[in-house]
Design an enzyme around this catalytic site. Structure first.
Site, PDB file in Angstrom:
ATOM      1  N   PHE A 155       0.815  -1.226   0.000  1.00  0.00           N
ATOM      2  CA  PHE A 155       0.000   0.000   0.000  1.00  0.00           C
ATOM      3  C   PHE A 155       0.838   1.261   0.000  1.00  0.00           C
ATOM      4  O   PHE A 155       0.381   2.325  -0.425  1.00  0.00           O
ATOM      5  CB  PHE A 155      -0.928   0.012   1.236  1.00  0.00           C
ATOM      6  CG  PHE A 155      -0.231   0.453   2.505  1.00  0.00           C
ATOM      7  CD1 PHE A 155      -0.068   1.798   2.799  1.00  0.00           C
ATOM      8  CD2 PHE A 155       0.293  -0.470   3.408  1.00  0.00           C
ATOM      9  CE1 PHE A 155       0.587   2.217   3.955  1.00  0.00           C
ATOM     10  CE2 PHE A 155       0.948  -0.066   4.551  1.00  0.00           C
ATOM     11  CZ  PHE A 155       1.094   1.291   4.824  1.00  0.00           C
ATOM     12  N   LYS A 179      -1.164  -7.440  -9.075  1.00  0.00           N
ATOM     13  CA  LYS A 179      -2.071  -7.551  -7.932  1.00  0.00           C
ATOM     14  C   LYS A 179      -1.664  -6.460  -6.952  1.00  0.00           C
ATOM     15  O   LYS A 179      -0.733  -6.615  -6.174  1.00  0.00           O
ATOM     16  CB  LYS A 179      -1.932  -8.941  -7.294  1.00  0.00           C
ATOM     17  CG  LYS A 179      -3.164  -9.475  -6.609  1.00  0.00           C
ATOM     18  CD  LYS A 179      -3.625  -8.704  -5.403  1.00  0.00           C
ATOM     19  CE  LYS A 179      -2.782  -8.754  -4.176  1.00  0.00           C
ATOM     20  NZ  LYS A 179      -3.175  -7.748  -3.156  1.00  0.00           N
ATOM     21  N   GLU A 182      -4.850  -4.271  -1.593  1.00  0.00           N
ATOM     22  CA  GLU A 182      -6.303  -4.029  -1.510  1.00  0.00           C
ATOM     23  C   GLU A 182      -6.583  -2.715  -0.784  1.00  0.00           C
ATOM     24  O   GLU A 182      -7.709  -2.227  -0.793  1.00  0.00           O
ATOM     25  CB  GLU A 182      -7.002  -5.206  -0.815  1.00  0.00           C
ATOM     26  CG  GLU A 182      -6.648  -5.441   0.643  1.00  0.00           C
ATOM     27  CD  GLU A 182      -5.351  -6.227   0.834  1.00  0.00           C
ATOM     28  OE1 GLU A 182      -4.541  -6.317  -0.118  1.00  0.00           O
ATOM     29  OE2 GLU A 182      -5.140  -6.745   1.945  1.00  0.00           O
ATOM     30  N   SER A 232       5.593  -6.901   3.363  1.00  0.00           N
ATOM     31  CA  SER A 232       6.189  -7.225   4.666  1.00  0.00           C
ATOM     32  C   SER A 232       6.984  -8.538   4.580  1.00  0.00           C
ATOM     33  O   SER A 232       6.746  -9.360   3.685  1.00  0.00           O
ATOM     34  CB  SER A 232       5.095  -7.328   5.724  1.00  0.00           C
ATOM     35  OG  SER A 232       4.115  -8.235   5.292  1.00  0.00           O
ATOM     36  N   CYS A 287       9.870   1.693   3.604  1.00  0.00           N
ATOM     37  CA  CYS A 287      10.845   0.674   3.974  1.00  0.00           C
ATOM     38  C   CYS A 287      12.241   1.269   4.136  1.00  0.00           C
ATOM     39  O   CYS A 287      13.138   0.580   4.591  1.00  0.00           O
ATOM     40  CB  CYS A 287      10.871  -0.424   2.919  1.00  0.00           C
ATOM     41  SG  CYS A 287      11.460   0.180   1.337  1.00  0.00           S
ATOM     42  N   GLU A 382       9.834  -4.100  13.115  1.00  0.00           N
ATOM     43  CA  GLU A 382       9.407  -3.031  12.192  1.00  0.00           C
ATOM     44  C   GLU A 382       8.058  -2.516  12.684  1.00  0.00           C
ATOM     45  O   GLU A 382       7.069  -3.260  12.709  1.00  0.00           O
ATOM     46  CB  GLU A 382       9.257  -3.561  10.765  1.00  0.00           C
ATOM     47  CG  GLU A 382       8.828  -2.456   9.810  1.00  0.00           C
ATOM     48  CD  GLU A 382       8.651  -2.917   8.366  1.00  0.00           C
ATOM     49  OE1 GLU A 382       8.031  -3.973   8.137  1.00  0.00           O
ATOM     50  OE2 GLU A 382       9.150  -2.210   7.467  1.00  0.00           O
TER      51      GLU A 382
HETATM   52  P1  NAD Z   1       1.778  -6.583   3.076  1.00  0.00           P
HETATM   53  O1  NAD Z   1       2.808  -7.627   3.159  1.00  0.00           O
HETATM   54  O2  NAD Z   1       0.662  -6.604   4.061  1.00  0.00           O
HETATM   55  O3  NAD Z   1       1.073  -6.612   1.618  1.00  0.00           O
HETATM   56  C1  NAD Z   1       1.830  -6.637   0.425  1.00  0.00           C
HETATM   57  C2  NAD Z   1       1.043  -7.403  -0.628  1.00  0.00           C
HETATM   58  O4  NAD Z   1       0.857  -8.748  -0.200  1.00  0.00           O
HETATM   59  C3  NAD Z   1      -0.348  -6.832  -0.866  1.00  0.00           C
HETATM   60  O5  NAD Z   1      -0.640  -6.878  -2.240  1.00  0.00           O
HETATM   61  C4  NAD Z   1      -1.260  -7.762  -0.072  1.00  0.00           C
HETATM   62  O6  NAD Z   1      -2.547  -7.895  -0.627  1.00  0.00           O
HETATM   63  C5  NAD Z   1      -0.511  -9.080  -0.159  1.00  0.00           C
HETATM   64  N1  NAD Z   1      -0.730  -9.917   1.040  1.00  0.00           N
HETATM   65  C6  NAD Z   1      -0.966  -9.509   2.308  1.00  0.00           C
HETATM   66  N2  NAD Z   1      -1.027 -10.574   3.138  1.00  0.00           N
HETATM   67  C7  NAD Z   1      -0.803 -11.670   2.382  1.00  0.00           C
HETATM   68  C8  NAD Z   1      -0.719 -13.062   2.675  1.00  0.00           C
HETATM   69  N3  NAD Z   1      -0.881 -13.525   3.910  1.00  0.00           N
HETATM   70  N4  NAD Z   1      -0.451 -13.914   1.651  1.00  0.00           N
HETATM   71  C9  NAD Z   1      -0.286 -13.457   0.401  1.00  0.00           C
HETATM   72  N5  NAD Z   1      -0.351 -12.136   0.065  1.00  0.00           N
HETATM   73  C10 NAD Z   1      -0.607 -11.258   1.041  1.00  0.00           C
HETATM   74  O7  NAD Z   1       2.539  -5.170   3.099  1.00  0.00           O
HETATM   75  P2  NAD Z   1       1.914  -3.721   3.224  1.00  0.00           P
HETATM   76  O8  NAD Z   1       1.384  -3.523   4.595  1.00  0.00           O
HETATM   77  O9  NAD Z   1       1.023  -3.452   2.081  1.00  0.00           O
HETATM   78  O10 NAD Z   1       3.224  -2.819   3.003  1.00  0.00           O
HETATM   79  C11 NAD Z   1       4.103  -2.480   4.052  1.00  0.00           C
HETATM   80  C12 NAD Z   1       5.258  -3.445   4.128  1.00  0.00           C
HETATM   81  O11 NAD Z   1       5.935  -3.471   2.881  1.00  0.00           O
HETATM   82  C13 NAD Z   1       6.304  -3.029   5.153  1.00  0.00           C
HETATM   83  O12 NAD Z   1       6.788  -4.164   5.801  1.00  0.00           O
HETATM   84  C14 NAD Z   1       7.397  -2.380   4.311  1.00  0.00           C
HETATM   85  O13 NAD Z   1       8.681  -2.376   4.889  1.00  0.00           O
HETATM   86  C15 NAD Z   1       7.344  -3.242   3.092  1.00  0.00           C
HETATM   87  N6  NAD Z   1       7.916  -2.566   1.931  1.00  0.00           N
HETATM   88  C16 NAD Z   1       9.148  -2.981   1.515  1.00  0.00           C
HETATM   89  C17 NAD Z   1       9.760  -2.342   0.449  1.00  0.00           C
HETATM   90  C18 NAD Z   1      11.120  -2.764  -0.001  1.00  0.00           C
HETATM   91  O14 NAD Z   1      11.575  -2.280  -1.032  1.00  0.00           O
HETATM   92  N7  NAD Z   1      11.809  -3.662   0.698  1.00  0.00           N
HETATM   93  C19 NAD Z   1       9.109  -1.278  -0.201  1.00  0.00           C
HETATM   94  C20 NAD Z   1       7.837  -0.907   0.237  1.00  0.00           C
HETATM   95  C21 NAD Z   1       7.247  -1.556   1.324  1.00  0.00           C
END
Ligand code: NAD
Length: 491
Positions: A155, A179, A182, A232, A287, A382
């Site tokens: 997001f 994808k 959401e 994450s 991040c 985090e």
């Molecule tokens: P998230 O992991 O909750 O979601 C990321 C994606 O995974 C979304 O599209 C979501 O729908 C999907 N998803 C969520 N739970 C899932 C599951 N159990 N199984 C399969 N798919 C699933 O992350 P977020 O809250 O949207 O974003 C924040 C996180 O992203 C933080 O941890 C941040 O550090 C990380 N991030 C990392 C970078 C990087 O370059 N390393 C960049 C941006 C964000």
């Protein structure tokens, strides 16, 4: 500029095989972190709709792969023109659903456009190579696309993170199933509309609205050849494991806990701005945000400057919102826990006020926690909010021991006026991106983006030259037309 939040919710549809398609799955509601209002609603794509998107991507990709790169690149040039022309509209949209301030939203889009510009340069720079390796025998490189690939995004950067992947992989001749999170589907659908108007042939980009089940379908589907994931750490790891178990190429970027080493000889002005902006920018939801300040020796003047700058921010104007109410509650709980464990609160965001019009939104102010113990939750987990934990250290070696004990390895920075001290931190840090007097050491194009350890699963980086090999295969062609009379193994 004030973020404009739509008063009527957008009807959400997936973009499948070039058509705006009503989903057949569970109903999704999207709320603005600014004021809690409903800004989007509609059903998610069903499993069969995702399968259909993948099948039609596979068909569309066959002729796209045969299209010369210069023709494919023309679509991306037009996309750039559209994105620049509509940058304010896109920025309002992404801010209204992600909680960013307008300048933050604009900066993310511009960084995404910078990656697009990298993709535009491939037609002139990535031209393979050919050499006569023996008399009458030549070898040549040809870069070939993989087929259908996928991009799964978080997001917190609704436009920038997908733009790390989409322009490069499409320019290389692949078709993509995207994808998005959401929590931020509105920006994704707007970008799909921009790709469509730029002339991208139908089926090459599908945007499927979905959650965990959609991700699992993508990981399991045998037509999908490669996946880039950003999110994450736990999810990144599971997507990496599930995708690779199905024989796919996966690059999954995870979470972070970034450390800043602050030395007494640093400029108070540079470190005050750099460190404060790093942990408060995007309300700490990036991040690359500073999360732990390793304060070496007497840096009281520096910490005062950091506090003054953070204190001057105004919620809803110079600082943005948190993505959900649950996350605000989690952050407040994390501060309570740190205080109970002995932390001293130098700046308390739990009590910050916001304009009355935004009271329904999800807010917390900048928070500075001092005397955090290494190994504690505030030092290692985090949190993903505008909170910085200060750990007091006697010297650089102690600071680097703490930095390198982190399970993550995204970013690390040092603030100092000493070249040798900076070099010591740069060379010792176990992190993929390291900064000197820079609070958010994001490499700019063409330098690539990516961490190490639990911040990345898979090999290579998501942008830059590494991404070319991730999204393609190199075919090596060896050619001989005449019998040669010389005496080597190729004759
Ligand atoms: P998230 O992991 O909750 O979601 C990321 C994606 O995974 C979304 O599209 C979501 O729908 C999907 N998803 C969520 N739970 C899932 C599951 N159990 N199984 C399969 N798919 C699933 O992350 P977020 O809250 O949207 O974003 C924040 C996180 O992203 C933080 O941890 C941040 O550090 C990380 N991030 C990392 C970078 C990087 O370059 N390393 C960049 C941006 C964000």
């Amino acid at each position: 500029m004030e973020v404009q939040i739509a008063t009527n919710p957008t009807q959400l549809k997936s973009y499948i095989s070039g058509s705006w398609t009503q989903g057949e799955g569970e109903n999704l509601k999207v709320f603005s972190p600014y004021n809690g209002s409903l800004i989007g609603e509609g059903p998610l794509a069903s499993e069969s709709q995702i399968k259909e998107a993948i099948s039609s991507a596979s068909e569309a990709q066959k002729s796209w792969a045969q299209t010369p790169i210069k023709e494919r690149t023309r679509v991306m040039f037009e996309l750039r023109r559209i994105l620049l022309a509509e940058q304010d509209e896109i920025t309002h949209l992404k801010c209204s659903e992600s909680g960013k301030t307008f300048p933050e939203g604009k900066a993310g889009l511009m960084k995404g456009i910078e990656v697009l510009e990298y993709a535009l340069s491939l037609q002139n720079l990535d031209i393979g190579g050919r050499l006569e390796v023996s008399r009458g025998v030549s070898c040549e490189y040809r870069r070939e696309p993989l087929g259908v690939v996928s991009c799964i995004t978080p997001f917190n950067f609704p436009a920038m993170v997908p733009m790390w992947t989409l322009p490069i992989t499409l320019t290389l001749g692949n078709a993509v199933i995207w994808k998005p999170s959401e929590k931020t589907p509105l920006t994704a659908l707007k970008l799909a509309d921009c790709f469509e108007r730029a002339g991208l042939p139908k089926g090459l980009l599908s945007v499927v609205l979905g959650k965990k089940e959609a991700v699992e379908e993508i990981c399991d589907n045998e037509q999908v050849q490669a996946i880039s994931f950003v999110g994450s750490t736990n999810v990144a790891k599971s997507v990496y494991q599930r995708g690779t178990a199905h024989g796919k190429r996966v690059l999954a970027l995870g979470g972070a806990k970034n450390h800043i080493v602050l030395l007494p000889d640093a400029s108070e002005d540079i470190s005050g701005v750099g460190i404060s902006d790093s942990f408060t920018g995007c309300a700490g939801q990036r991040c690359m945000a500073a999360s732990v300040l390793l304060a070496v020796g007497d840096v009281e003047g520096h910490i005062l400057k950091i506090k003054e700058r953070a204190q001057s921010l105004e919620l809803g104007s110079t600082m943005g919102a948190i993505i959900t109410k649950e996350q605000v509650d989690f952050l407040k709980g994390a501060i309570d826990d740190a205080v109970a464990a002995g932390a001293k609160v130098l700046l308390d965001g739990r009590e910050s006020s916001m304009p009355s019009a935004l009271e329904g939104g999800y807010w917390i102010g900048p928070t500075i926690l001092d005397h955090i113990k290494p190994g504690s939750i505030a030092a290692t987990k985090e949190l993903f909010g505008p909170i910085i934990s200060i750990i007091r250290c006697k010297d650089i070696s102690e600071a680097m021991k703490i930095q390198n004990s982190s399970e993550y390895g995204n970013a690390c920075s040092v603030f100092t006026s000493s070249g040798p001290a900076a070099e010591k931190v740069v060379s010792m840090a176990q992190a993929g991106m390291v900064g000197v007097n820079v609070g958010v050491p994001v490499p700019r194009e063409p330098f690539s983006f990516g961490g190490v350890s639990a911040s990345k699963f898979g090999h290579g980086d998501i942008t830059g030259s590494h991404s070319l090999d991730f999204w393609s295969n190199l075919k090596k062609v060896t050619v001989k037309w005449e019998k040669q009379n010389d005496n080597n193994w190729m004759s």
